[in-house]
Design a protein around this motif. Sequence first.
Motif, PDB file in Angstrom:
ATOM      1  N   SER A  76      32.706  44.628  40.382  1.00 22.99           N
ATOM      2  CA  SER A  76      34.072  44.166  40.612  1.00 22.99           C
ATOM      3  C   SER A  76      34.170  42.743  40.076  1.00 22.99           C
ATOM      4  N   VAL A  77      35.416  42.242  39.977  1.00 21.95           N
ATOM      5  CA  VAL A  77      35.628  40.901  39.444  1.00 21.95           C
ATOM      6  C   VAL A  77      36.645  40.174  40.333  1.00 21.95           C
ATOM      7  N   ALA A  78      36.295  38.967  40.767  1.00 30.80           N
ATOM      8  CA  ALA A  78      37.200  38.164  41.593  1.00 30.80           C
ATOM      9  C   ALA A  78      38.390  37.693  40.766  1.00 30.80           C
ATOM     10  N   VAL A  79      39.556  37.680  41.408  1.00 35.59           N
ATOM     11  CA  VAL A  79      40.786  37.160  40.797  1.00 35.59           C
ATOM     12  C   VAL A  79      41.254  36.017  41.703  1.00 35.59           C
ATOM     13  N   PRO A  80      40.797  34.782  41.418  1.00 37.59           N
ATOM     14  CA  PRO A  80      41.079  33.660  42.309  1.00 37.59           C
ATOM     15  C   PRO A  80      42.576  33.333  42.411  1.00 37.59           C
ATOM     16  N   ALA A  81      42.993  32.928  43.595  1.00 39.88           N
ATOM     17  CA  ALA A  81      44.388  32.542  43.832  1.00 39.88           C
ATOM     18  C   ALA A  81      44.774  31.388  42.922  1.00 39.88           C
ATOM     19  N   GLY A  82      45.960  31.491  42.334  1.00 34.32           N
ATOM     20  CA  GLY A  82      46.496  30.420  41.513  1.00 34.32           C
ATOM     21  C   GLY A  82      45.807  30.245  40.174  1.00 34.32           C
ATOM     22  N   LYS A  83      44.972  31.190  39.764  1.00 32.05           N
ATOM     23  CA  LYS A  83      44.228  31.054  38.506  1.00 32.05           C
ATOM     24  C   LYS A  83      44.415  32.286  37.636  1.00 32.05           C
ATOM     25  N   ASP A  84      43.902  32.180  36.410  1.00 37.05           N
ATOM     26  CA  ASP A  84      43.911  33.282  35.462  1.00 37.05           C
ATOM     27  C   ASP A  84      42.512  33.874  35.357  1.00 37.05           C
ATOM     28  N   LEU A  85      42.440  35.166  35.245  1.00 37.39           N
ATOM     29  CA  LEU A  85      41.194  35.859  34.952  1.00 37.39           C
ATOM     30  C   LEU A  85      41.367  36.449  33.560  1.00 37.39           C
ATOM     31  N   VAL A  86      40.527  36.016  32.620  1.00 38.29           N
ATOM     32  CA  VAL A  86      40.685  36.407  31.220  1.00 38.29           C
ATOM     33  C   VAL A  86      39.676  37.487  30.864  1.00 38.29           C
ATOM     34  N   PHE A  87      40.203  38.606  30.405  1.00 37.21           N
ATOM     35  CA  PHE A  87      39.386  39.672  29.826  1.00 37.21           C
ATOM     36  C   PHE A  87      39.556  39.532  28.321  1.00 37.21           C
ATOM     37  N   ALA A  88      38.490  39.116  27.621  1.00 37.58           N
ATOM     38  CA  ALA A  88      38.559  38.807  26.194  1.00 37.58           C
ATOM     39  C   ALA A  88      37.200  39.083  25.560  1.00 37.58           C
ATOM     40  N   PRO A  89      37.145  39.179  24.239  1.00 42.75           N
ATOM     41  CA  PRO A  89      35.843  39.332  23.588  1.00 42.75           C
ATOM     42  C   PRO A  89      34.893  38.213  24.030  1.00 42.75           C
ATOM     43  N   SER A  90      33.649  38.557  24.252  1.00 46.91           N
ATOM     44  CA  SER A  90      32.597  37.633  24.714  1.00 46.91           C
ATOM     45  C   SER A  90      32.838  37.126  26.130  1.00 46.91           C
ATOM     46  N   ALA A  91      33.607  37.846  26.915  1.00 49.37           N
ATOM     47  CA  ALA A  91      33.858  37.490  28.317  1.00 49.37           C
ATOM     48  C   ALA A  91      33.930  38.798  29.116  1.00 49.37           C
ATOM     49  N   LYS A 132      48.671  32.868  46.805  1.00 44.45           N
ATOM     50  CA  LYS A 132      47.851  31.904  47.526  1.00 44.45           C
ATOM     51  C   LYS A 132      46.563  32.533  48.050  1.00 44.45           C
ATOM     52  N   ALA A 133      46.386  33.846  47.805  1.00 38.71           N
ATOM     53  CA  ALA A 133      45.190  34.552  48.270  1.00 38.71           C
ATOM     54  C   ALA A 133      44.432  35.151  47.083  1.00 38.71           C
ATOM     55  N   ASP A 134      43.109  35.118  47.193  1.00 30.63           N
ATOM     56  CA  ASP A 134      42.283  35.754  46.174  1.00 30.63           C
ATOM     57  C   ASP A 134      42.486  37.266  46.219  1.00 30.63           C
ATOM     58  N   ASP A 135      42.238  37.916  45.102  1.00 32.87           N
ATOM     59  CA  ASP A 135      42.229  39.376  45.034  1.00 32.87           C
ATOM     60  C   ASP A 135      40.961  39.753  44.290  1.00 32.87           C
ATOM     61  N   ARG A 136      40.736  41.025  44.090  1.00 29.38           N
ATOM     62  CA  ARG A 136      39.532  41.488  43.401  1.00 29.38           C
ATOM     63  C   ARG A 136      39.865  42.752  42.630  1.00 29.38           C
ATOM     64  N   LEU A 137      39.463  42.774  41.349  1.00 26.28           N
ATOM     65  CA  LEU A 137      39.588  43.986  40.542  1.00 26.28           C
ATOM     66  C   LEU A 137      38.369  44.837  40.857  1.00 26.28           C
ATOM     67  N   LEU A 138      38.616  45.992  41.499  1.00 27.66           N
ATOM     68  CA  LEU A 138      37.526  46.841  41.983  1.00 27.66           C
ATOM     69  C   LEU A 138      37.031  47.823  40.936  1.00 27.66           C
ATOM     70  N   SER A 139      37.964  48.372  40.140  1.00 28.16           N
ATOM     71  CA  SER A 139      37.578  49.364  39.133  1.00 28.16           C
ATOM     72  C   SER A 139      38.755  49.610  38.208  1.00 28.16           C
ATOM     73  N   VAL A 140      38.503  50.398  37.166  1.00 32.01           N
ATOM     74  CA  VAL A 140      39.526  50.792  36.201  1.00 32.01           C
ATOM     75  C   VAL A 140      39.313  52.252  35.847  1.00 32.01           C
ATOM     76  N   ASP A 141      40.380  52.900  35.387  1.00 33.15           N
ATOM     77  CA  ASP A 141      40.208  54.236  34.831  1.00 33.15           C
ATOM     78  C   ASP A 141      41.306  54.510  33.816  1.00 33.15           C
ATOM     79  N   SER A 142      41.044  55.496  32.960  1.00 38.44           N
ATOM     80  CA  SER A 142      41.979  55.869  31.907  1.00 38.44           C
ATOM     81  C   SER A 142      41.787  57.344  31.587  1.00 38.44           C
ATOM     82  N   PRO A 143      42.873  58.049  31.301  1.00 31.28           N
ATOM     83  CA  PRO A 143      42.733  59.461  30.937  1.00 31.28           C
ATOM     84  C   PRO A 143      42.028  59.675  29.596  1.00 31.28           C
ATOM     85  N   ILE A 144      41.828  58.599  28.808  1.00 32.48           N
ATOM     86  CA  ILE A 144      41.166  58.787  27.512  1.00 32.48           C
ATOM     87  C   ILE A 144      39.643  58.784  27.631  1.00 32.48           C
ATOM     88  N   SER A 145      39.103  58.464  28.826  1.00 37.30           N
ATOM     89  CA  SER A 145      37.653  58.424  29.010  1.00 37.30           C
ATOM     90  C   SER A 145      37.301  58.826  30.439  1.00 37.30           C
TER      91      SER A 145
END
Length: 161
Positions: A92-107, A56-69
């Motif tokens: 960063s990217v908002a992750v709205p409550a009750g919704k989907d955040l799509v990471f896809a080609p051209s997005a 019921k609360a928004d979240d936020r993707l702040l960053s990402v990391d990977s050992p391959i880069s």
Amino acid sequence: MLKQALVLAALLLPGAYANAHEYTVGDLHIAHPWSLQLPPNAPNVAAYFIVHNNGKADDRLLSVDSPISDDAQLHEHAMGSNGAMKMQQVQSVAVPAGKDLVFAPSAYHVMLMQPKDRSLLADGKRFPLTLHFEKAGDITVDVAVQKQAPADQPQGHEHTH
């Protein structure tokens, strides 16, 4: 008959499990992280996934990391001033409550710049990616490298950030 059905189900299970890898932490559910096989001359690779925010609360993707880069970035496709789509880094990217955040080609997508071990970016391999969320904390997923995009890949939809 039941025994045969159970054996068949047990044999089919590993294949289904291998294709559907999903992760849940708190109210966030990350579905099928994937990346395309890295072409020989490509300097960077993108990763994609869907974040379902079941809370019921928004979240936020702040960053990402990977050992391959040493340099993993959040990116989006946006309309440029000349009317052409362009890729740009976002903080960063908002992750709205009750919704989907799509990471896809051209997005929205994750860009892994200058990967260190290109052998991990071949079809059938997997590599770790850690997503750092404001409220849910860190979620490490295995990104499945594939020759082509999944057939059921949704088109990205933009959320304000």
